[in-house]
Scaffold this motif. Structure first.
Motif, PDB file in Angstrom:
ATOM      1  N   VAL A  32     -11.837  35.648  56.470  1.00 11.40           N
ATOM      2  CA  VAL A  32     -10.594  35.281  55.791  1.00 11.40           C
ATOM      3  C   VAL A  32     -10.186  33.869  56.193  1.00 11.40           C
ATOM      4  O   VAL A  32      -9.877  33.028  55.349  1.00 11.40           O
ATOM      5  N   TYR A 240      -9.449  32.122  45.159  1.00 12.66           N
ATOM      6  CA  TYR A 240      -9.688  32.858  46.396  1.00 12.66           C
ATOM      7  C   TYR A 240      -9.449  32.015  47.634  1.00 12.66           C
ATOM      8  O   TYR A 240      -9.024  32.521  48.669  1.00 12.66           O
ATOM      9  N   MET A 244      -6.917  33.421  50.360  1.00 11.75           N
ATOM     10  CA  MET A 244      -7.274  33.669  51.747  1.00 11.75           C
ATOM     11  C   MET A 244      -6.405  32.836  52.686  1.00 11.75           C
ATOM     12  O   MET A 244      -6.082  33.268  53.790  1.00 11.75           O
ATOM     13  N   LEU A 247      -3.179  34.710  52.967  1.00  9.46           N
ATOM     14  CA  LEU A 247      -3.334  35.925  53.768  1.00  9.46           C
ATOM     15  C   LEU A 247      -3.567  35.591  55.233  1.00  9.46           C
ATOM     16  O   LEU A 247      -3.060  36.266  56.122  1.00  9.46           O
TER      17      LEU A 247
ATOM     18  N   THR C 118      -4.210  42.495  55.734  1.00  9.52           N
ATOM     19  CA  THR C 118      -3.573  42.980  54.517  1.00  9.52           C
ATOM     20  C   THR C 118      -4.595  43.671  53.629  1.00  9.52           C
ATOM     21  O   THR C 118      -5.695  43.173  53.456  1.00  9.52           O
ATOM     22  N   ALA C 121      -6.678  41.637  51.296  1.00  8.26           N
ATOM     23  CA  ALA C 121      -7.812  40.938  51.890  1.00  8.26           C
ATOM     24  C   ALA C 121      -8.969  41.882  52.140  1.00  8.26           C
ATOM     25  O   ALA C 121     -10.126  41.519  51.960  1.00  8.26           O
ATOM     26  N   PHE C 124     -10.958  42.481  49.077  1.00  5.27           N
ATOM     27  CA  PHE C 124     -11.768  41.310  48.786  1.00  5.27           C
ATOM     28  C   PHE C 124     -12.965  41.242  49.710  1.00  5.27           C
ATOM     29  O   PHE C 124     -14.092  41.000  49.277  1.00  5.27           O
ATOM     30  N   ILE C 125     -12.733  41.447  51.008  1.00  4.12           N
ATOM     31  CA  ILE C 125     -13.814  41.333  51.972  1.00  4.12           C
ATOM     32  C   ILE C 125     -14.920  42.321  51.681  1.00  4.12           C
ATOM     33  O   ILE C 125     -16.104  41.988  51.711  1.00  4.12           O
TER      34      ILE C 125
END
Lengths: 276, 425, 309
Positions: A32, A240, A244, A247, C118, C121, C124-125
């Motif tokens: 991230v 994205y 990221m 986040l 979160t 995330a 997405f990961i």
């Protein structure tokens, strides 16, 4: 000599296991942070392991879409939720664990029972209720939802039972201390690790909550971070890199909070460390 | 006399303030949209030109839209005045029955005002016009000129269109491309992309209440997909995946579906250095729609007239259409702006014309593609059928040996599961 | 005499301590819960008329809705694996961490990170990791040679379930570790000191003293994990919410393998065909099932616990 060697290899092995485990746990969050330094389309061109140089642009994008406001909202909601939840749950935790009274079993069963109802069930009803109370234009519904947190109550009951010896309370009573005094001055401090755990759990639950804010919040100014992140996508493309970045920034306070709270754990350990 | 004068003055006193009040009356509109850039820009632009209108915007992700909307409906408050519907849930949204019929008073949109496919895409099963298109999506194929020259022998859009003027010809051309390139260049990206191309053409009214005739509508689709897939003409770059995004610049695929919005968000973003290397041609037989958002008015809104004014200005024929086109490349579904003399759509070079080797893209989209494009009429079950199609095409991706019959069976099973009350053929 | 009045005085306090929770619950949770319960006897799409249909929703659930039964099976399987693994691993990691000197803070904090991340995330990961053509996992596996070509993880029924379990363990391990650590810290130290003086080894101390003293915490964690597991929703939805699932996201994965009961509730209530009454019926049926399973779990754990004493 042998014992010492055994101990040393044992300790080394332990460290190895911990390191591997920690790396696995850390990897996704690492990604991230790394991705927040990339231009969105570049993220998928290879395997980003090392940081790139797009961080400032991503940061600019994130700030321009109202990140700071969302951050403030998330912070207000989460901190308030923690305060309310801890107060309510420690209170009932104490009451249920350290007293014997007629309704004890019933109330305890009630707490466990309501823990078993999936919270999604109450979304529509909650929304209707908040509307009739006129609170839908505020952040309050997000806070009130944590006031009666059954898991929190259950957690506090367990902590009080495990860690507060009855004798301590008895001697306080003999000394003439009032019940609320015992609660606040003697019992609660004993379970500081438990309270900070509860605080962390509620804070996180509130901070990361998406479904409830999506339904309840209708004003852009009241967006919390998970909602604000949506503004970084449009119909055709999700940025994205910026997502990221947002986040990653939102995770930072948690890291700080958790690091601070873990101090309490350490204190407790040095007070009663396991030797040998 | 005095009495009459007083009466006259009183009447005047009542009328005049009323007239001035309605001219300056403050109106607040609420719009939910997921496209933050367009929403913010166009609402600010509009508010500048209409100081008595205040617009409250809310960014709602397309994936959450239906849920949030239904929750607001259920709780009885907070429903927006202007509602957007994405293709995926449009049928369902229309079927809720809470949107205004724009063909009626006071909106009076006539069928001939818009392109045919825009009209049907915005219509319910009984001809009600529930929405106008935010931007139309008549689509063709985008191709890389270098690949076209190498494998097709030409990069001229008209010649290529002739080479692939029907799907059988396209199939043969595709096989030649595969042979020549040794499989390095495929005709289309993955199964899910081809699926989206095929289901948006050859439309029919195959849903009649709870009767769904999947066989007549989708057998051809499944057959084409399996034919192309088993001949190796499809790549593995599925819709929405990073593999697809990377393929534009990598030169792995010959044809991509291309709607007006794809110019920027499909090709421009993913192949930023490819200016001049792209071309746009039309798809075999007829054009198809690719994506699309419908703009509607909530029936329970208290500001319907103001909402309609906004929609007209920004999405139909007003000055906002030009602004949206200049800023975002959005093209309206209404014919009038294109038919104007010296229409700005055609006189000025579009943002991406140079990128596409100097083609006049707006002209091509409207005058070559849009006229052959059809739109699917939206019914209650359309959204669920689309979900089932996505599911089945994902299965086909994972299982390339699936035959067309098996795919149709899977589709029927999926639709039946999603719609237990349906009668499926 | 003093004792009696002291006892009487004590009698009102437990109720007062319980009051905030019960009041808050009554105000903020009870109405929505009861509203849903009542709704489960109606047919309602959110804005039209509510049509009273009695217990028909519940009957339909078990007789005409194979997906509901499948979702129950899915949920129980997923919970059955993830609960024991996360709790045991959490205890194990807490044990490892508890008395090491070096790097404890670092390990503690970092192992908690997955829980902090979160959900957006996380989705997405995992899409990024398991993407068919460009995902990390496939790239690594093909590079090393274990796979000939990329594997479509989220297209396989069994692989999907395994990935969900891995995801749950990854996300919740830190949570259980933290709670165990807090509990272990709060245990009275004298018992350890006595045992250490007696010459007991660290492992023996752990198994014979620490674990039994953590009995309450363990029971708490097992039961909450059981309940949470049966309510599993976020992890499968997150996994299949990204692009890596291709078309399978909305319908619960390939062959509905990832469709948990709460997910089914969610689809019924907020999906394309919103049936709020039916959804509420699903939720309350799940509630009953959870109660039953929990009581069974409680009895079993109490039985074992009592035997030790």
């Amino acid at each position: 000599m042998n014992k010492k060697l055994q101990k040393k290899t044992g300790a080394a092995l332990k460290q190895l296991v911990l390191i591997v485990l920690t790396l696995i746990m850390f990897f996704p969050l690492y990604i991230v942070f790394i991705m927040s330094t990339y231009y969105s389309e570049d993220i998928f061109k290879g395997m980003p392991i090392l940081p790139a140089n797009y961080f400032l642009e991503n940061l600019k994008m994130v700030l321009s879409k109202g990140f700071l406001q969302a951050f403030a909202n998330s912070l207000i909601v989460s901190v308030a939720s923690v305060v309310v939840s801890v107060a309510v749950c420690t209170s009932i935790g104490f009451g249920l664990s350290k007293y014997n009274f007629k309704a004890k079993k019933a109330i305890f069963a009630f707490v466990i029972a309501v823990m078993m109802i999936p919270n999604q069930v109450s979304m529509i009803g909650y929304m209707i209720e908040m509307r009739s109370l006129g609170l839908l234009t505020t952040l309050l519904p997000l806070i009130f939802t944590w006031a009666a947190y059954p898991l929190g109550a259950f957690l506090m009951v367990q902590f009080f039972s495990d860690s507060v010896p009855d004798e301590l309370l008895e001697s306080a009573r003999i000394d003439g201390c009032s019940e609320p005094g015992i609660f606040l001055k003697i019992a609660a401090p004993c379970i500081k690790p438990g309270i900070s755990t509860l605080a962390v759990l509620v804070f996180l639950g509130s901070w990361n909550n998406y479904t409830l804010p999506v339904i309840l919040i209708n004003k852009q100014e009241l967006f919390t971070i998970p909602l604000m992140v949506n503004s970084l996508s449009n119909a055709f493309r999700s940025d994205y890199g910026a997502i990221m970045c947002a986040l990653g920034l939102s995770v930072l306070p948690m890291i700080i909070l958790f690091s601070l709270c873990s101090k309490t754990f350490i204190k407790g350990i040095s007070a009663g460390a396991v030797k040998g | 006399m005095k009495k009459q004068l007083i009466a006259l003055m009183m009447a005047a006193a009542m009328v005049i303030p009323a007239a001035s009040v309605s001219a300056e009356e403050e109106v607040t509109l609420t719009i939910w949209d997921w496209d933050e850039a367009h929403l913010t820009h166009m609402t600010e632009w509009y508010m500048e030109n209409h100081p008595n209108v205040k617009i409250e915007t809310l960014v709602v992700a397309a994936a959450d839209y239906m849920q949030k909307f239904q929750s607001a409906l259920a709780s009885g408050s907070g429903v927006p005045d202007i509602v957007l519907s994405e293709m995926g849930y449009r049928g369902r949204m229309f079927d809720l029955g809470v949107l205004e019929d724009l063909s009626q008073e006071p909106y009076n949109v006539k069928e001939e005002d818009m392109f045919d496919f825009a009209t049907t895409l915005g219509s319910g099963p009984n001809g009600e016009l529930y929405g106008v298109e935010q931007q139309i999506c008549p689509s063709g194929f985008a191709y890389r000129r270098d690949l076209a020259k190498e494998y097709l022998g030409t990069d001229d859009p008209a010649e290529i269109a002739e080479m692939i003027s029907d799907w059988d010809k396209l199939y043969e051309v595709g096989q030649q491309v595969i042979e020549k390139s040794g499989g390095a260049v495929t005709v289309f990206p993955g199964v899910t992309v081809l699926k989206d191309i095929l289901i948006n053409r050859n439309v029919s009214d195959y849903i009649n209440g709870d009767e769904i005739d999947l066989t007549s509508r989708y057998t051809g689709v499944m057959e084409t997909i399996t034919k192309f897939n088993q001949a190796g003409l499809l790549g593995k770059q599925e819709d929405g995946t990073p593999a697809l995004a990377n393929s534009y610049a990598a030169g792995e695929v010959l044809f991509y579906p291309c709607a007006p919005w794809s110019l920027k968000w499909g090709i421009g973003t993913n192949d930023p250095d490819g200016s001049g290397n792209w071309g746009l041609t039309k798809a075999p037989e007829n054009g198809f729609t690719y994506g699309g958002t419908s703009v509607s008015i909530y029936s329970g809104s208290e500001n319907k007239e103001a909402a309609w004014e906004y929609i007209q200005e920004v999405y139909c024929t007003g000055a906002g259409v030009e602004e949206a086109y200049k800023q975002f490349g959005f093209m309206t579904g209404f014919k009038a702006p294109y038919e104007q003399e010296d229409s700005y759509f055609f006189t000025e070079a579009g943002q991406y014309d140079e990128f596409f080797g100097g083609q006049n893209l707006a002209d091509y989209f409207i005058n070559t593609i849009a006229i052959t494009t059809e739109g699917q009429r939206q019914t209650k079950h359309e959204s669920n059928v689309r979900t089932a199609l996505a599911n089945v095409s994902a299965q086909m991706t994972g299982n390339p040996d699936m035959t067309a019959e098996e795919a149709m069976e899977a589709l029927k099973t999926e639709v039946q599961t999603l719609i237990p009350t349906a009668t499926i053929k | 005499m003093r004792k009696k009045s002291a006892i009487r005085k004590r009698n009102k306090w437990p109720y007062l301590f319980c009051l905030p929770f019960l009041a808050a619950y009554g105000i903020f949770n009870l109405y929505p819960m009861l509203y849903s319960l009542r709704l489960s006897f109606f047919d309602w799409n959110g804005f039209g008329e509510k049509v009273f249909i009695g217990i028909q929703n519940y009957v339909t659930l078990f007789t005409k809705d194979p997906l509901f039964v499948k979702s129950l099976v899915n949920t129980i399987i997923l919970m059955g694996f993830s609960t024991p693994i996360t709790v045991l691993l959490g205890l194990g990691v807490a044990y490892l961490l508890f008395d090491i000197k070096r790097g404890k803070r670092v390990y503690q904090t970092i192992n908690f990170f997955p829980y902090i991340t979160t959900p957006v995330a996380i989705g997405f990961i995992f899409s990024y990791l398991f993407d068919w053509q460009s995902g990390y996992i496939n790239k690594i596996l093909t590079a090393v040679g274990i796979l000939d070509e990329p594997f479509f993880w989220l297209g396989s029924e069994i692989a999907s379930k395994v990935i969900i379990i891995v995801m749950v363990v990854w996300r919740w391990l830190g949570y259980y570790m933290v709670i165990y650590l807090a509990a272990m810290t709060a245990l009275p130290a004298e018992v350890y000191e006595a045992a250490a003086v007696d010459g007991a080894g660290r492992f023996t101390i752990f198994t014979k003293i620490t674990v039994p003293m953590l009995k309450n915490t363990t029971r708490f964690l097992l039961i909450t994990s059981l309940i949470g597991g049966l309510q599993m929703f976020e992890e499968p939805k997150l996994l299949f919410g990204g692009w890596a699932a291709l078309g399978n996201g909305q319908t619960g994965g390939p062959g509905y393998t990832a469709l948990t009961t709460v997910w089914k509730f969610y689809n019924e209530s907020f999906g394309l065909d919103s049936r709020l009454g039916y959804g509420s019926a699903i939720a309350y049926t799940l509630f009953v099932i959870i109660v039953v399973i929990t009581i069974i779990g409680f009895r079993i754990s109490r039985g074992r616990g009592d035997k030790d004493e």
